[in-house]
Design a protein around this motif. Structure first.
Motif, PDB file in Angstrom:
ATOM      1  N   HIS A 252     -18.221   2.756   5.323  1.00  0.00           N
ATOM      2  CA  HIS A 252     -17.807   1.896   4.222  1.00  0.00           C
ATOM      3  C   HIS A 252     -16.707   0.906   4.639  1.00  0.00           C
ATOM      4  CE1 HIS A 252     -17.290   0.927   0.006  1.00  0.00           C
ATOM      5  NE2 HIS A 252     -16.070   1.429  -0.066  1.00  0.00           N
ATOM      6  N   LEU A 253     -15.904   1.265   5.639  1.00  0.00           N
ATOM      7  CA  LEU A 253     -14.770   0.427   6.048  1.00  0.00           C
ATOM      8  C   LEU A 253     -15.201  -0.951   6.530  1.00  0.00           C
ATOM      9  CD1 LEU A 253     -12.674   3.074   8.025  1.00  0.00           C
ATOM     10  CD2 LEU A 253     -12.068   2.067   5.818  1.00  0.00           C
ATOM     11  N   THR A 254     -16.331  -1.032   7.230  1.00  0.00           N
ATOM     12  CA  THR A 254     -16.721  -2.305   7.852  1.00  0.00           C
ATOM     13  C   THR A 254     -17.177  -3.348   6.837  1.00  0.00           C
ATOM     14  OG1 THR A 254     -18.994  -1.545   8.227  1.00  0.00           O
ATOM     15  CG2 THR A 254     -17.390  -1.176  10.001  1.00  0.00           C
ATOM     16  N   THR A 255     -17.519  -2.924   5.634  1.00  0.00           N
ATOM     17  CA  THR A 255     -17.932  -3.883   4.609  1.00  0.00           C
ATOM     18  C   THR A 255     -16.844  -4.114   3.571  1.00  0.00           C
ATOM     19  OG1 THR A 255     -18.994  -2.049   3.423  1.00  0.00           O
ATOM     20  CG2 THR A 255     -20.403  -3.407   4.827  1.00  0.00           C
ATOM     21  N   ASN A 256     -15.725  -3.413   3.713  1.00  0.00           N
ATOM     22  CA  ASN A 256     -14.629  -3.552   2.753  1.00  0.00           C
ATOM     23  C   ASN A 256     -13.337  -3.873   3.475  1.00  0.00           C
ATOM     24  OD1 ASN A 256     -15.606  -2.591  -0.163  1.00  0.00           O
ATOM     25  ND2 ASN A 256     -16.699  -1.430   1.412  1.00  0.00           N
TER      26      ASN A 256
ATOM     27  N   MET B  48     -11.189  -7.547   5.478  1.00  0.00           N
ATOM     28  CA  MET B  48     -11.107  -9.007   5.473  1.00  0.00           C
ATOM     29  C   MET B  48     -11.800  -9.642   6.677  1.00  0.00           C
ATOM     30  SD  MET B  48      -9.770  -9.620   2.636  1.00  0.00           S
ATOM     31  CE  MET B  48      -9.181 -11.311   2.652  1.00  0.00           C
ATOM     32  N   MET B  49     -12.584  -8.855   7.405  1.00  0.00           N
ATOM     33  CA  MET B  49     -13.419  -9.398   8.471  1.00  0.00           C
ATOM     34  C   MET B  49     -14.897  -9.308   8.104  1.00  0.00           C
ATOM     35  SD  MET B  49     -11.631  -8.538  12.101  1.00  0.00           S
ATOM     36  CE  MET B  49     -10.214  -9.521  12.624  1.00  0.00           C
TER      37      MET B  49
ATOM     38  N   PRO C 101     -21.170  -7.316   7.535  1.00  0.00           N
ATOM     39  CA  PRO C 101     -20.023  -6.449   7.821  1.00  0.00           C
ATOM     40  C   PRO C 101     -19.380  -6.747   9.171  1.00  0.00           C
ATOM     41  CG  PRO C 101     -22.070  -5.254   8.141  1.00  0.00           C
ATOM     42  CD  PRO C 101     -22.440  -6.587   7.568  1.00  0.00           C
ATOM     43  N   LEU C 102     -18.158  -6.276   9.328  1.00  0.00           N
ATOM     44  CA  LEU C 102     -17.494  -6.301  10.627  1.00  0.00           C
ATOM     45  C   LEU C 102     -18.379  -5.574  11.632  1.00  0.00           C
ATOM     46  CD1 LEU C 102     -15.009  -6.646  12.517  1.00  0.00           C
ATOM     47  CD2 LEU C 102     -14.097  -4.549  11.493  1.00  0.00           C
ATOM     48  N   PHE C 103     -18.415  -6.095  12.844  1.00  0.00           N
ATOM     49  CA  PHE C 103     -19.188  -5.564  13.970  1.00  0.00           C
ATOM     50  C   PHE C 103     -20.668  -5.896  13.880  1.00  0.00           C
ATOM     51  CE2 PHE C 103     -15.744  -2.116  13.975  1.00  0.00           C
ATOM     52  CZ  PHE C 103     -14.911  -2.899  14.761  1.00  0.00           C
ATOM     53  N   SER C 104     -21.075  -6.780  12.943  1.00  0.00           N
ATOM     54  CA  SER C 104     -22.426  -7.334  13.054  1.00  0.00           C
ATOM     55  C   SER C 104     -22.533  -8.044  14.394  1.00  0.00           C
ATOM     56  CB  SER C 104     -22.703  -8.314  11.917  1.00  0.00           C
ATOM     57  OG  SER C 104     -22.792  -7.633  10.693  1.00  0.00           O
ATOM     58  N   LEU C 105     -21.449  -8.711  14.765  1.00  0.00           N
ATOM     59  CA  LEU C 105     -21.226  -9.108  16.145  1.00  0.00           C
ATOM     60  C   LEU C 105     -20.225  -8.109  16.703  1.00  0.00           C
ATOM     61  CD1 LEU C 105     -20.875 -12.991  15.976  1.00  0.00           C
ATOM     62  CD2 LEU C 105     -22.854 -11.668  16.688  1.00  0.00           C
TER      63      LEU C 105
ATOM     64  N   HIS D 209     -12.349 -13.502  13.668  1.00  0.00           N
ATOM     65  CA  HIS D 209     -11.544 -13.984  12.544  1.00  0.00           C
ATOM     66  C   HIS D 209     -12.477 -14.676  11.552  1.00  0.00           C
ATOM     67  CE1 HIS D 209      -8.261 -15.470  10.196  1.00  0.00           C
ATOM     68  NE2 HIS D 209      -8.667 -16.719  10.353  1.00  0.00           N
ATOM     69  N   ILE D 210     -12.396 -14.290  10.289  1.00  0.00           N
ATOM     70  CA  ILE D 210     -13.253 -14.847   9.247  1.00  0.00           C
ATOM     71  C   ILE D 210     -12.420 -15.765   8.366  1.00  0.00           C
ATOM     72  CG2 ILE D 210     -14.800 -14.312   7.329  1.00  0.00           C
ATOM     73  CD1 ILE D 210     -15.777 -13.367  10.080  1.00  0.00           C
TER      74      ILE D 210
END
Length: 411
Positions: free
Chosen positions: A98-102, A104-105, A117-121, A126-127
């Motif tokens: 759940h952390l990667t979609t909630n 600020m990245m 989500p974070l780590f899709s790459l 930085h977003i």
């Protein structure tokens, strides 16, 4: 439910700002009176291959979240702590996902019209325009907490009633197999498989580090503070984690040598535990010749020999990973024990090079029209994979008079 085609973006209203301020105040109150807790681990990026986080100005892992997200996570973490095992560990796994979609990245993928989500790459990007979702949304939406729980339920359901793909594109049910002994999961280094006896394993399937492509040990630090706070993992020795990690910096010879020797130690352990008729299977991908030579040198320290090299579509054929011109195919290596002659120098013959070129032509004809295109970058990488395979035969080959060093052939 608003159809995707009719969804639009609107400006934040005063009410939106009021709600955020209320969440921020609730978080501050909870932290001050001790009813809520958050991890306060600093980002220790010294020695990392990627220093973007500290360059962006982040100093603590909680800096990657806004106050409303932190309030949600703190409340959720408090409730998870109160659960009994083994439920607590299972729900903590969903929390970690759940952390990667909630944070600020998390960004917005306009082509897919959904949160990314974070780590899709596989990096800390930085977003400029982060996306925040409703964490309790069910079914629709990406990354809501109920949906992460549902993933676990689906995995458990599959384990109880497994299915396999059929040739017609459908899935068929298969019988479950009763285990003859209890399974075990070991956390540690692949360079020390001391819990396994010599010649005790039939198949080793692994995904070795791809030279300098992805520093998994660095990315995984994102999850560690939260899992420590939940009591799922112990405090990690950062120096030990850094030392155990196999990440090469191609412009630093010492780093490349550390990667090669460490990977060699892992392959030596695989060879030790493998039965005489066992196999090792793994995938590899890189655009640099030095990465392929490091792989060959690592395998050459063992009695393993390459019996087959095949192309397989990689995981980056879709979404963000598919943008621009980049390799989309992995090389699959099949190895067996029992190489009869030590390798003092990695070489290939002129006919190996011509065979490699022909193999690439054949692969392009066979796979080039699939949904994931077989491009020029893939052709170079798979040619190198073929040459690595030829440099690691079972027996010493004759006609070495005109041998070419593998390092030169890879270039």
């Amino acid at each position: 439910m608003v159809p995707i085609s009719k969804r639009t973006l609107r400006r934040a209203t005063d009410e939106d700002r009021r709600q955020y301020d209320a969440a921020s105040a609730a978080l501050a109150l909870g932290l001050s009176d001790g009813t809520l807790e958050l991890p306060r681990d600093a980002i220790e990026a010294e020695g990392w291959s990627d220093d973007r986080l500290v360059s962006y100005g982040y100093r603590y892992w909680t800096d990657l979240f806004n106050d409303r997200q932190l309030l949600h996570l703190a409340i959720l973490m408090k409730e998870i702590r109160a659960l009994e095992e083994p439920v607590r560990s299972a729900i903590a796994m969903a929390f970690s996902d759940h952390l990667t979609t909630n944070c600020m990245m998390a960004s917005y993928a306009h082509g897919w019209r959904r949160l990314t989500p974070l780590f899709s790459l596989r990096a800390f990007r930085h977003i400029q325009r982060p996306v925040e979702l409703n964490p309790w949304i069910e079914r629709t939406g990406r990354g809501g907490f109920p949906n992460t729980i549902r993933k676990l339920e689906q995995a458990a359901a599959y384990a109880r009633a497994p299915k396999e793909p059929a040739g017609n594109g459908e899935f068929v049910s298969v019988d479950t197999i009763s285990a003859t002994r209890k399974g075990a999961v070991h956390l540690g280094s692949a360079r020390e498989l001391t819990f396994l006896a010599n010649s005790s394993v039939d198949v080793v399937m692994t995904d070795p580090p791809y030279f300098d492509n992805i520093a998994y040990s660095e990315l995984a630090q994102f999850f560690a503070p939260w899992l420590k706070a939940l009591g799922i993992i112990a405090d990690l020795d950062r120096a030990e984690v850094t030392d155990e990690s196999l990440v090469a910096c191609k412009h630093q010879p010492d780093s490349v040598q550390k990667f090669t020797s460490g990977l060699g130690e892992a392959f030596q352990e695989m060879a030790r535990v493998l039965r005489p008729r066992g196999i090792v299977a793994f995938s590899y991908r890189h655009t640099e010749a030095s990465a392929w030579h490091a792989l060959a040198e690592a395998i050459a320290t063992t009695d393993l020999h390459v019996t087959r090299v095949l192309p397989m579509p990689g995981e980056v054929g879709m979404g963000l990973h598919g943008q621009g011109i980049r390799g989309l195919w992995d090389a699959i290596f099949i190895l067996r024990p029992g190489r009869r002659a030590p390798i003092t120098k990695l070489t290939v013959r002129p006919d190996d090079i011509s065979d490699a070129d022909q193999a690439v032509v054949d692969w392009r004809e066979r796979y080039g029209m699939l949904a994931i295109p077989f491009n020029d970058i893939d052709a170079v990488a798979l040619r190198r994979a073929f040459l690595v395979g030829r440099a690691l035969p079972k027996t010493k080959r004759s006609n070495q008079k005109y041998a070419i060093s593998l390092e030169d052939a890879l270039r």
